[in-house]
Design an enzyme around this catalytic site. Structure first.
Site, PDB file in Angstrom:
ATOM      1  N   TYR A 168      70.717 -32.556  33.374  1.00 55.59           N
ATOM      2  CA  TYR A 168      69.494 -32.622  32.579  1.00 55.59           C
ATOM      3  C   TYR A 168      68.292 -32.156  33.422  1.00 55.59           C
ATOM      4  O   TYR A 168      67.483 -31.340  32.978  1.00 55.59           O
ATOM      5  CB  TYR A 168      69.255 -34.039  32.018  1.00 55.59           C
ATOM      6  CG  TYR A 168      67.934 -34.113  31.288  1.00 55.59           C
ATOM      7  CD1 TYR A 168      67.788 -33.550  30.018  1.00 55.59           C
ATOM      8  CD2 TYR A 168      66.810 -34.675  31.898  1.00 55.59           C
ATOM      9  CE1 TYR A 168      66.561 -33.549  29.372  1.00 55.59           C
ATOM     10  CE2 TYR A 168      65.579 -34.681  31.265  1.00 55.59           C
ATOM     11  CZ  TYR A 168      65.467 -34.121  30.002  1.00 55.59           C
ATOM     12  OH  TYR A 168      64.245 -34.110  29.374  1.00 55.59           O
ATOM     13  N   ARG A 212      58.975 -42.827  38.807  1.00 55.11           N
ATOM     14  CA  ARG A 212      57.598 -43.324  38.708  1.00 55.11           C
ATOM     15  C   ARG A 212      57.226 -43.688  37.271  1.00 55.11           C
ATOM     16  O   ARG A 212      56.510 -44.661  37.024  1.00 55.11           O
ATOM     17  CB  ARG A 212      56.650 -42.240  39.237  1.00 55.11           C
ATOM     18  CG  ARG A 212      55.194 -42.619  39.285  1.00 55.11           C
ATOM     19  CD  ARG A 212      54.312 -41.400  39.391  1.00 55.11           C
ATOM     20  NE  ARG A 212      54.494 -40.514  38.227  1.00 55.11           N
ATOM     21  CZ  ARG A 212      54.059 -39.260  38.167  1.00 55.11           C
ATOM     22  NH1 ARG A 212      53.444 -38.719  39.187  1.00 55.11           N
ATOM     23  NH2 ARG A 212      54.259 -38.533  37.077  1.00 55.11           N
ATOM     24  N   ARG A 225      63.228 -41.209  24.786  1.00 54.02           N
ATOM     25  CA  ARG A 225      64.506 -41.279  25.486  1.00 54.02           C
ATOM     26  C   ARG A 225      64.282 -41.662  26.936  1.00 54.02           C
ATOM     27  O   ARG A 225      63.237 -41.401  27.503  1.00 54.02           O
ATOM     28  CB  ARG A 225      65.206 -39.929  25.412  1.00 54.02           C
ATOM     29  CG  ARG A 225      65.877 -39.732  24.071  1.00 54.02           C
ATOM     30  CD  ARG A 225      66.257 -38.305  23.875  1.00 54.02           C
ATOM     31  NE  ARG A 225      65.192 -37.417  24.303  1.00 54.02           N
ATOM     32  CZ  ARG A 225      65.366 -36.337  25.054  1.00 54.02           C
ATOM     33  NH1 ARG A 225      66.563 -36.017  25.456  1.00 54.02           N
ATOM     34  NH2 ARG A 225      64.348 -35.565  25.373  1.00 54.02           N
ATOM     35  N   PHE A 285      51.345 -23.432  47.220  1.00 53.82           N
ATOM     36  CA  PHE A 285      51.688 -23.696  45.823  1.00 53.82           C
ATOM     37  C   PHE A 285      52.990 -24.504  45.727  1.00 53.82           C
ATOM     38  O   PHE A 285      53.112 -25.415  44.899  1.00 53.82           O
ATOM     39  CB  PHE A 285      51.804 -22.354  45.085  1.00 53.82           C
ATOM     40  CG  PHE A 285      52.411 -22.428  43.718  1.00 53.82           C
ATOM     41  CD1 PHE A 285      51.676 -22.941  42.657  1.00 53.82           C
ATOM     42  CD2 PHE A 285      53.708 -21.992  43.483  1.00 53.82           C
ATOM     43  CE1 PHE A 285      52.231 -23.013  41.384  1.00 53.82           C
ATOM     44  CE2 PHE A 285      54.272 -22.061  42.221  1.00 53.82           C
ATOM     45  CZ  PHE A 285      53.531 -22.578  41.164  1.00 53.82           C
TER      46      PHE A 285
HETATM   47  C1  D9A Z   1      56.153 -26.773  38.587  1.00 55.14           C
HETATM   48 CL1  D9A Z   1      55.394 -23.244  36.941  1.00 55.14          CL
HETATM   49  C2  D9A Z   1      56.204 -27.608  37.441  1.00 55.14           C
HETATM   50  N1  D9A Z   1      56.348 -29.008  37.555  1.00 55.14           N
HETATM   51  C3  D9A Z   1      55.635 -29.747  38.483  1.00 55.14           C
HETATM   52  C4  D9A Z   1      54.648 -29.020  39.372  1.00 55.14           C
HETATM   53  O1  D9A Z   1      55.286 -28.225  40.351  1.00 55.14           O
HETATM   54  C5  D9A Z   1      56.349 -27.377  39.965  1.00 55.14           C
HETATM   55  C6  D9A Z   1      56.068 -27.058  36.163  1.00 55.14           C
HETATM   56  C7  D9A Z   1      55.843 -25.710  36.015  1.00 55.14           C
HETATM   57  C8  D9A Z   1      55.741 -24.897  37.136  1.00 55.14           C
HETATM   58  C9  D9A Z   1      55.879 -25.434  38.433  1.00 55.14           C
HETATM   59  C10 D9A Z   1      56.616 -26.382  41.082  1.00 55.14           C
HETATM   60  C11 D9A Z   1      55.622 -25.920  41.899  1.00 55.14           C
HETATM   61  C12 D9A Z   1      55.922 -25.018  42.940  1.00 55.14           C
HETATM   62  C13 D9A Z   1      57.230 -24.572  43.153  1.00 55.14           C
HETATM   63  C14 D9A Z   1      58.258 -25.021  42.327  1.00 55.14           C
HETATM   64  C15 D9A Z   1      57.949 -25.943  41.271  1.00 55.14           C
HETATM   65  O2  D9A Z   1      59.574 -24.595  42.460  1.00 55.14           O
HETATM   66  C16 D9A Z   1      59.894 -23.616  43.398  1.00 55.14           C
HETATM   67  O3  D9A Z   1      58.906 -26.364  40.366  1.00 55.14           O
HETATM   68  C17 D9A Z   1      60.155 -26.729  40.683  1.00 55.14           C
HETATM   69  O4  D9A Z   1      55.775 -30.957  38.593  1.00 55.14           O
HETATM   70  C18 D9A Z   1      57.160 -29.723  36.552  1.00 55.14           C
HETATM   71  C19 D9A Z   1      58.691 -29.860  36.845  1.00 55.14           C
HETATM   72  C20 D9A Z   1      58.943 -30.874  37.953  1.00 55.14           C
HETATM   73  C21 D9A Z   1      59.365 -30.348  35.588  1.00 55.14           C
HETATM   74  C22 D9A Z   1      59.301 -28.529  37.259  1.00 55.14           C
HETATM   75  C23 D9A Z   1      53.628 -29.960  40.008  1.00 55.14           C
HETATM   76  C24 D9A Z   1      52.745 -30.642  38.959  1.00 55.14           C
HETATM   77  N2  D9A Z   1      52.104 -31.733  39.335  1.00 55.14           N
HETATM   78  C25 D9A Z   1      51.339 -32.566  38.454  1.00 55.14           C
HETATM   79  C26 D9A Z   1      51.246 -33.904  39.047  1.00 55.14           C
HETATM   80  C27 D9A Z   1      52.044 -34.924  38.288  1.00 55.14           C
HETATM   81  O5  D9A Z   1      51.909 -36.067  38.679  1.00 55.14           O
HETATM   82  O6  D9A Z   1      52.731 -34.561  37.340  1.00 55.14           O
HETATM   83  O7  D9A Z   1      52.679 -30.255  37.841  1.00 55.14           O
HETATM   84  C28 D9A Z   1      49.918 -32.131  38.247  1.00 55.14           C
HETATM   85  O8  D9A Z   1      49.244 -31.740  39.216  1.00 55.14           O
HETATM   86  O9  D9A Z   1      49.443 -32.238  37.100  1.00 55.14           O
END
Ligand code: D9A
Length: 404
Positions: A168, A212, A225, A285
């Protein structure tokens, strides 16, 4: 910005917080003039305050591709999450989403607040998408197609085993890692990184979020879910909801620690992935979310508050991480510090203590073997200090839990 109380307790948060605020104001002035791009960047900053800023610092071409990729994924998530959409309607939308992004006439109203705006104005997103280079478009299309299919598969399915949990997380986050690696490659700034390491980058972030967000997810009305795998929680409780009831808090803690231990497995792959990057803005990034993730795991481990309220790093610490994550030495330092914090929180009588400690040790070894751990500002002591575990005493641990 952070609350006054928090700043008084952590005065050295002030400078990074101000710097972040200035960066945010600067970004707000840089919104492009074309209305569809202006919409996309405004949306980006609305849905993700700090991560939006990190996207903004990428080079212009890659920045546009990542901004669109991010918003397309958010839109797909909005469809997946909207519990008011019937299964028979939702599944075909998820499965055809990779075609909808090519069609500026397509739209589907769902979601709430800023996500509703994003869905209602979807044409702005597809118009911008169509202006990206073909190489970028194909990556975004391919990942959207595979993610939509994966989401459809899990819509009515509970996450039973750890293998299913990994599957998932692969669909909703690992694929994002794969897609980004391909976008970096298409930009010619990076070599192509393996799918397996790219997948781990997503799994480490997603598993941290799932841990979290336990309480937020379990309390959601209408019921959403849950993603904690039965194979793990059934060792401690009969029902996943039971974790939030006080009478069995020792079981809840053990289960939480088991989940954190599972997530830690991905940390070494993430370090390897980041050490292979060359471009400084792509590096930042990628690295900032990873440092936040290990910090959040350190904060959540053995912490009953995960079942009582929101456990988040203070805004000042987030600002510090954004300010101080620039090189691989910074990342090794942060992973080492947060692993040390974790190590102090492991109690001998935890059923997984040995496993947890061996994973922490593996991470620390990876950091020290790099030869880059030197004089630096520790996130724990936050003065110029070499964080040597032999020098650390239990009092420090109490200080650190307040600092984080
Ligand atoms: C990311 Cl294009 C995410 N996700 C994140 C953010 O980081 C990854 C969603 C879309 C994109 C990128 C990310 C960043 C850099 C390299 C990566 C990567 O891979 C090589 O993804 C794997 O969380 C969402 C997923 C985990 C589902 C992939 C970071 C982010 N942070 C949030 C903080 C929070 O608490 O959610 O979004 C924010 O700053 O709002």
């Amino acid at each position: 910005m952070g609350s006054l109380g928090a700043i008084l307790r952590h005065p050295d948060d002030l400078y990074p917080l101000l710097k972040l605020k200035i960066a945010a104001n600067h970004a707000a002035k840089q919104i492009p003039p074309e209305p569809h791009w202006a919409f996309c960047y405004t949306m980006l900053h609305k849905v993700s305050r700090s991560f939006g800023l990190v996207i903004q610092q990428l080079g212009p071409e890659l920045r546009n591709a990542v901004c669109i990729f991010y918003l397309v994924l958010r839109a797909l998530d909005t469809v997946e999450d909207d519990t008011s959409i019937n299964f028979d309607i939702k599944v075909p939308i998820l499965e055809a989403f990779h075609r909808h992004i090519y069609d500026p006439k397509w739209h589907f109203s769902c979601g709430t607040k800023e996500y509703k705006v994003l869905m209602d104005q979807f044409h702005q997103l597809s118009t911008s998408f169509l202006e990206l280079g073909k190489g970028y478009q194909e990556v975004i299309e391919d990942i959207t197609k595979r993610m939509g299919a994966g989401m459809a598969k899990y819509i009515l399915k509970e996450v039973e085993t750890v293998d299913e949990y990994d599957e998932y997380c692969h669909y909703v986050a690992g694929l994002v890692g794969l897609g980004l690696s391909k976008l970096f490659y298409a930009s010619k700034f990076e070599d192509l990184v393996s799918d397996s390491l790219s997948n781990s980058m997503g799994l480490f972030l997603q598993k941290t979020n799932i841990i979290r967000d336990y309480l937020e997810d379990i309390n959601e009305i209408p019921k959403s879910r849950m993603f904690w795998p039965r194979e793990i929680w059934s060792k401690y409780v009969n029902k996943l909801e039971d974790l939030k009831y006080k009478e069995i808090s020792d079981k809840a803690i053990q289960c939480l620690n088991d989940m954190v231990t599972d997530a830690l497995l991905h940390a070494e792959d993430c370090l390897k992935y980041m050490s292979d990057l060359r471009d400084p803005s792509i590096f930042r990034f990628c690295a900032i979310p990873q440092v936040m993730a290990i910090g959040t795991l350190a904060l959540c481990y053995n912490n009953i508050e995960v079942f009582r309220g929101v456990v988040k790093m203070r805004r000042g610490l987030t600002a510090k991480i954004i300010d101080r994550t620039n090189t691989m030495a910074d990342v090794y330092g942060a992973f080492f510090d947060f692993s040390t914090m974790l190590k102090f929180k492991v109690e001998k009588n935890d059923p997984n203590a040995t496993k947890t400690l061996s994973r922490i040790e593996a991470i620390q070894k990876c950091c020290s073997n790099s030869g880059l751990l030197n004089q630096r500002r520790s996130y724990i002591l936050d003065t110029k200090a070499r964080f040597n575990s032999a020098l650390v005493n239990p009092i420090l641990f109490h200080i650190s839990s307040d600092i984080i």
